[in-house]
Design a protein around this motif. Structure first.
Motif, PDB file in Angstrom:
ATOM      1  N   THR A  18       7.168  -0.593  -1.870  1.00 32.70           N
ATOM      2  CA  THR A  18       7.028   0.130  -0.610  1.00 32.70           C
ATOM      3  C   THR A  18       5.842   1.082  -0.665  1.00 32.70           C
ATOM      4  O   THR A  18       5.057   1.181   0.286  1.00 32.70           O
ATOM      5  N   ALA A  19       5.688   1.782  -1.785  1.00 29.71           N
ATOM      6  CA  ALA A  19       4.556   2.698  -1.946  1.00 29.71           C
ATOM      7  C   ALA A  19       3.242   1.935  -1.969  1.00 29.71           C
ATOM      8  O   ALA A  19       2.227   2.392  -1.418  1.00 29.71           O
ATOM      9  N   LEU A  20       3.224   0.748  -2.594  1.00 27.15           N
ATOM     10  CA  LEU A  20       2.006  -0.058  -2.641  1.00 27.15           C
ATOM     11  C   LEU A  20       1.615  -0.525  -1.238  1.00 27.15           C
ATOM     12  O   LEU A  20       0.438  -0.463  -0.857  1.00 27.15           O
ATOM     13  N   ALA A  21       2.582  -0.987  -0.458  1.00 23.95           N
ATOM     14  CA  ALA A  21       2.291  -1.419   0.904  1.00 23.95           C
ATOM     15  C   ALA A  21       1.755  -0.264   1.744  1.00 23.95           C
ATOM     16  O   ALA A  21       0.804  -0.439   2.523  1.00 23.95           O
ATOM     17  N   ASP A  25      -2.053   0.212   3.579  1.00 20.09           N
ATOM     18  CA  ASP A  25      -2.274   0.646   4.961  1.00 20.09           C
ATOM     19  C   ASP A  25      -3.267   1.797   5.008  1.00 20.09           C
ATOM     20  O   ASP A  25      -4.124   1.861   5.901  1.00 20.09           O
ATOM     21  N   ARG A  26      -3.172   2.721   4.052  1.00 17.77           N
ATOM     22  CA  ARG A  26      -4.113   3.844   4.015  1.00 17.77           C
ATOM     23  C   ARG A  26      -5.525   3.365   3.673  1.00 17.77           C
ATOM     24  O   ARG A  26      -6.507   3.921   4.161  1.00 17.77           O
ATOM     25  N   GLY A  31     -10.200   3.897   3.938  1.00 19.53           N
ATOM     26  CA  GLY A  31     -11.156   3.325   3.000  1.00 19.53           C
ATOM     27  C   GLY A  31     -10.662   3.275   1.578  1.00 19.53           C
ATOM     28  O   GLY A  31     -11.126   2.459   0.781  1.00 19.53           O
ATOM     29  N   ALA A  32      -9.717   4.149   1.226  1.00 16.60           N
ATOM     30  CA  ALA A  32      -9.188   4.179  -0.146  1.00 16.60           C
ATOM     31  C   ALA A  32      -7.853   4.904  -0.148  1.00 16.60           C
ATOM     32  O   ALA A  32      -7.511   5.626   0.801  1.00 16.60           O
ATOM     33  N   ALA A  33      -7.100   4.703  -1.225  1.00 14.87           N
ATOM     34  CA  ALA A  33      -5.811   5.369  -1.387  1.00 14.87           C
ATOM     35  C   ALA A  33      -5.427   5.319  -2.856  1.00 14.87           C
ATOM     36  O   ALA A  33      -5.927   4.491  -3.623  1.00 14.87           O
ATOM     37  N   GLU A 104       3.538  -6.830   7.355  1.00 18.15           N
ATOM     38  CA  GLU A 104       3.193  -5.486   7.817  1.00 18.15           C
ATOM     39  C   GLU A 104       1.966  -4.899   7.132  1.00 18.15           C
ATOM     40  O   GLU A 104       1.517  -3.803   7.504  1.00 18.15           O
ATOM     41  N   THR A 105       1.403  -5.586   6.132  1.00 17.42           N
ATOM     42  CA  THR A 105       0.241  -5.061   5.432  1.00 17.42           C
ATOM     43  C   THR A 105      -1.049  -5.675   5.979  1.00 17.42           C
ATOM     44  O   THR A 105      -1.014  -6.707   6.640  1.00 17.42           O
TER      45      THR A 105
END
Length: 210
Positions: A18-21, A25-26, A31-33, A104-105
């Motif tokens: 969930t955190a990876l998905a 999105d960010r 541009g990065a996350a 959703e990604t």
């Protein structure tokens, strides 16, 4: 349904799906996350594998004039696919592709992390000034922070003005978009700011020419 988290067979990766998905999105938005990716025990084993590589000092300045990029790090660009770091890259690509297959990604072609380097930054005022990666690197760039910390920036242009800081700690994966991600050819300017303590990073990219 995919499990909520995944532990690699070597316990190197500790990724929450969930955190990876949400991080992907960010990436599409900013541009990065950053997302937590490495277990504590796995990180120590990977640090040992990384520090055993042969390093050379990177050129302090690349380019000329307004396009000059200043940098201060050592680099090891021979990371065998059969090494722990190569195995980790393959496992991480599998996890990223599974996340990107979710409806959703953001859309992205399958990722193959076939370009592997380790960079070692000493304590310095600027690790590397704003720059773009080469156009041959596509889809997604991953920097796994094995140790140390430094601010990572997404920059609107070739300066730190109005830059967005992406906060990442040791054990995090810094994800950055590259051409082909979310149906765009965008290559963001990015930089590494002041390094407070030695920073060791496994850089993973997809070289479209390989």
């Amino acid at each position: 349904m995919a499990p909520a988290s995944f532990r690699s067979h070597k316990d190197w990766l500790d990724l929450d799906d969930t955190a990876l998905a949400a991080a992907l999105d960010r990436v599409a938005r900013d541009g990065a996350a950053a997302v937590p990716a490495l277990s504590r025990s796995g990180r120590h084993e990977l640090i040992q594998a990384a520090t055993a590589l042969d390093f050379r000092t990177a050129r302090p300045v690349v380019g000329e004039g307004d396009r000059a990029v200043t940098q201060c790090f050592e680099i090891a660009d021979e990371v065998p696919a059969a090494s722990p770091l190569g195995t980790l890259a393959a496992e991480l690509a599998d996890r990223l592709n599974a996340a990107l297959a979710r409806p959703e990604t953001p859309s992205c072609p399958p990722i193959v992390l076939n370009d592997r380097v380790v960079q070692r930054y000493p304590a310095t005022t600027v690790g590397i000034s704003p720059h773009k990666d080469h156009v041959r690197y596509v889809h997604l760039v991953v920097n796994l922070v094995l140790q140390g910390a430094a601010p990572f920036y997404i920059c609107p242009a070739r300066s730190f003005d109005h830059a967005l800081e992406i906060t990442g700690q040791a054990g995090d994966a810094l994800l950055m978009r590259a051409p082909g991600f979310a149906g765009s050819d965008h290559r963001p300017f990015h930089a590494v700011g002041a390094v407070m303590q030695e920073r060791l990073v496994l850089g993973l990219r997809q070289d479209s020419r390989a």
